[in-house]
Design a protein around this motif. Sequence first.
Motif: not given
Length: 169
Positions: A96-99, A110-114
């Motif tokens: 989704x983000x890449x598209x 930005x990505x936030x990994x839980x």
Amino acid sequence: MAKKEKIKMQNSENEDIVKRFLILLVVIVVIVLGIYFVSKSLVNRRNSEAKTNDITAGVINYDIATVGTLLNRPYNEYYVMVYNSEDTEAVFYSSLITNYQKKQEALKIYFCDLSNLLNSSYVAAEGESNPKASTIDELKFGKITLIKVKKGKINNYIETVEAIKDALQ
């Protein structure tokens, strides 16, 4: 004939001494060669293990954020995708983000990994997320969350995949 027997005995004693010396010399050479080959194989094994554990230079990924830094990124307006990278649907979220990032007018994401230990205290139990949070300490995230930040404040807080798809269209 006594002299001849005495000479033969001396020769035989000398031959025995030489034989013992040669046997001792061969045993010492065999032991030294054995130690050499054993140590050589140990050194080669350690060197091959060291080659597999090569140290690589660290790379800083500026697209990854921790929950504590969500609101102080260097852009005025941006998105933060908060999800667990170990989730079975993480690849779908990344796509989704890449598209979205392929668009010309796309905001920075930005990505936030839980699954990161620094973010683990912000994971909410099922249905207990906190979209009305006003401070970082009050934030609790569910399975997936997209946050739109504008001028250091949370502008939009989206928690469902369908709503995230719509927001990124």
